[in-house]
Design an enzyme around this catalytic site. Structure first.
Site, PDB file in Angstrom:
ATOM      1  N   TYR A  54       0.851  -1.191   0.000  1.00 46.65           N
ATOM      2  CA  TYR A  54       0.000   0.000   0.000  1.00 46.65           C
ATOM      3  C   TYR A  54       0.888   1.243   0.000  1.00 46.65           C
ATOM      4  O   TYR A  54       1.752   1.367   0.855  1.00 46.65           O
ATOM      5  CB  TYR A  54      -0.907   0.047   1.231  1.00 46.65           C
ATOM      6  CG  TYR A  54      -1.880  -1.098   1.393  1.00 46.65           C
ATOM      7  CD1 TYR A  54      -2.198  -1.969   0.360  1.00 46.65           C
ATOM      8  CD2 TYR A  54      -2.499  -1.303   2.629  1.00 46.65           C
ATOM      9  CE1 TYR A  54      -3.095  -3.009   0.545  1.00 46.65           C
ATOM     10  CE2 TYR A  54      -3.402  -2.346   2.818  1.00 46.65           C
ATOM     11  CZ  TYR A  54      -3.689  -3.194   1.771  1.00 46.65           C
ATOM     12  OH  TYR A  54      -4.571  -4.231   1.968  1.00 46.65           O
ATOM     13  N   PRO A 226     -15.828  -5.543   3.036  1.00 48.84           N
ATOM     14  CA  PRO A 226     -17.069  -6.029   3.632  1.00 48.84           C
ATOM     15  C   PRO A 226     -18.306  -5.275   3.165  1.00 48.84           C
ATOM     16  O   PRO A 226     -19.429  -5.720   3.433  1.00 48.84           O
ATOM     17  CB  PRO A 226     -16.831  -5.823   5.127  1.00 48.84           C
ATOM     18  CG  PRO A 226     -15.911  -4.655   5.191  1.00 48.84           C
ATOM     19  CD  PRO A 226     -14.996  -4.813   4.014  1.00 48.84           C
ATOM     20  N   LEU A 232     -22.905  -1.644  -0.696  1.00 49.27           N
ATOM     21  CA  LEU A 232     -23.793  -1.897   0.437  1.00 49.27           C
ATOM     22  C   LEU A 232     -24.029  -0.665   1.310  1.00 49.27           C
ATOM     23  O   LEU A 232     -24.744  -0.744   2.303  1.00 49.27           O
ATOM     24  CB  LEU A 232     -23.231  -3.049   1.277  1.00 49.27           C
ATOM     25  CG  LEU A 232     -23.251  -4.409   0.551  1.00 49.27           C
ATOM     26  CD1 LEU A 232     -22.483  -5.456   1.339  1.00 49.27           C
ATOM     27  CD2 LEU A 232     -24.677  -4.865   0.298  1.00 49.27           C
ATOM     28  N   GLY A 234     -25.564   1.748  -0.023  1.00 47.54           N
ATOM     29  CA  GLY A 234     -26.809   2.218  -0.597  1.00 47.54           C
ATOM     30  C   GLY A 234     -26.673   3.442  -1.477  1.00 47.54           C
ATOM     31  O   GLY A 234     -27.670   4.034  -1.892  1.00 47.54           O
TER      32      GLY A 234
END
Length: 339
Positions: A54, A226, A232, A234
Site C-alpha cells: 500500500y 465487507p 452496500l 446504498g
C-alpha cells in the site's frame, strides 16, 4: 461496553471492526489519516491493518507509504501497547523490476529470502520492534509452503512477529498450510483475510468451503471489502446514472444486478427499522456469521468512519438476519451478472 473478539483460537482480542489503511497516502492524505486513526482509537479501536505494497499502485511509488503513515501515528501517539498492528508480505516492492536483472523474484513472493527482508523493511517503516499479525497477502505458487511457514516461524522465534495469518487463500490452500504446520511443527495461521460480503463474487465459495475450514480449525476471519466496494452503503440506485469514478465502473461490471439491488433494498428496510444506515446493517450481518472476528473497514474521513463505527452498537434480530440471508441470493446474482 464494546466486547472485543478473539481472533480464532489465538490469544489476540480485537475490536469488532478493523481499520483498513489502503487509502492512506492515496485518497486520504497523512493529516486525514491521522484524524481517522485518532477517531478509531478514541472509539476503542485497537486493530489496524496495512500492507507493504500500500499504496504502490496509486501514484507510481514503490510502496510502503501506508506503513510509514501508520508508523508515524503510533510513534506520535505513544500507544503501541494498545494497538494490534497487522501488515502483509508477498507483493512486488521497490523500483527497477524490468532492468533485466531478475529483480522481480528477488523483491516479491513468499521465499525465505524475501520474507525475512520484507519483514525487516516493514518494521522500519512502522517504527516498531514487532508486528502483531504478519500475513501472507496471497499465495506464491513458486515457493513451497514449507519454506514460507519455516521463514514465518523464524520471525516469530526472533521476536519480530507475534502471530501469522494469510489472505486470499482458497480452502485447500489453507488446509495445506495448516497440515504442514501441524506435521512440521511450524507456526500456524491464526487468521484468514478473504474478500467477503453479502455481494462478494466469492461468497459462494467462502460459505461452502473456506468458512467451514475456519470454524473446524479455529481460524479467525477478518474479511476485506465487507461493503462490496461501497455498494452496500446504498449510494448506488437501481436504474440511475453512475457517478464518474473507477470504483463506480467496477461496481457496475461486478455487482450491478437485480438480485444485488434487492439485497440493498432489504438492507435499507432493516436499517430504517433500527434507525441505522444500510452499511451498518451489512456489517452487523457479517459479524453474526460463523468464525467472524472483525471485518476490515476503510474510510476517507472521520465522518465516514464514525458512521461505520455505529455498527458496534447495532443489534439485529434473528428474523432480520434470516431475511437478509434469504434475499441475498448469490446464485441468482451470479447468473444475472454472467448473462
Amino acid at each position: 461496553m464494546t466486547t472485543y473478539r478473539r481472533l480464532g483460537k489465538s490469544g489476540l482480542h480485537l475490536f469488532p471492526l478493523g481499520l483498513g489503511t489502503m487509502q492512506f497516502g492515496w485518497s486520504a492524505g497523512e493529516e486525514a489519516a491521522f484524524e481517522i486513526m485518532d477517531a478509531y482509537y478514541a472509539a476503542g479501536g485497537n486493530f489496524i491493518d496495512t500492507a507493504d505494497v500500500y499504496t504502490a499502485w496509486a501514484k507510481g511509488n514503490p510502496g510502503g507509504i501506508s506503513e510509514e503513515i501508520v508508523g508515524r501515528w503510533v510513534k506520535a501517539r505513544g500507544n503501541r501497547d494498545d494497538m494490534v498492528i497487522a501488515t502483509k508480505v508477498r507483493g512486488a516492492m521497490g523500483e527497477g523490476f524490468s532492468q533485466g536483472r531478475n529483480t522481480v523474484h528477488q523483491r516479491e513472493g513468499l521465499s525465505r529470502r524475501w520474507i525475512l527482508k520484507a519483514c525487516e523493511d516493514s518494521l522500519k517503516r512502522l517504527q516498531v520492534d514487532h508486528i502483531d499479525l504478519y500475513q501472507t497477502h496471497f499465495i506464491d505458487p513458486l515457493t513451497p509452503i514449507e519454506e514460507t511457514l519455516s521463514a514465518l516461524t523464524e520471525l516469530v522465534q526472533r521476536g519480530y512477529v507475534r502471530y501469522i495469518g494469510c489472505s486470499n487463500y482458497s480452502a485447500w490452500r489453507l488446509m495445506q498450510a495448516l497440515w504442514t504446520s501441524d506435521k512440521k511443527n511450524l507456526e500456524a495461521f491464526v487468521s484468514i483475510q478473504p474478500e467477503y460480503s453479502l455481494l462478494s463474487p466469492t461468497r459462494a465459495n467462502f460459505e461452502r468451503e473456506l468458512q467451514k475450514v475456519a470454524v473446524e480449525y479455529g481460524v479467525g476471519v477478518i474479511p476485506w471489502s465487507p461493503l462490496g466496494g461501497g455498494m452496500l452503503t446504498g449510494k448506488y440506485q437501481r436504474g440511475t446514472a453512475l457517478p464518474e469514478s473507477v470504483r463506480a465502473d467496477e461496481n457496475a461490471r461486478r455487482r450491478f444486478s437485480d438480485a444485488n439491488f434487492d439485497t440493498i433494498d432489504t438492507l435499507k428496510a432493516v436499517a430504517e427499522a433500527h434507525n441505522a444506515v444500510p452499511a451498518q446493517v451489512a456489517l452487523a450481518w457479517l459479524l453474526a456469521q460463523p468464525a467472524m472476528t472483525a471485518p476490515i473497514i476503510g474510510a476517507n474521513s472521520v465522518s465516514q468512519l464514525k458512521e461505520l463505527l455505529g455498527t458496534v452498537s447495532l443489534k439485529l434480530s434473528e428474523k432480520d438476519l434470516a431475511e437478509i440471508s434469504r434475499v441475498s441470493d448469490w446464485e441468482r446474482a451470479r447468473t444475472e451478472l454472467e448473462s
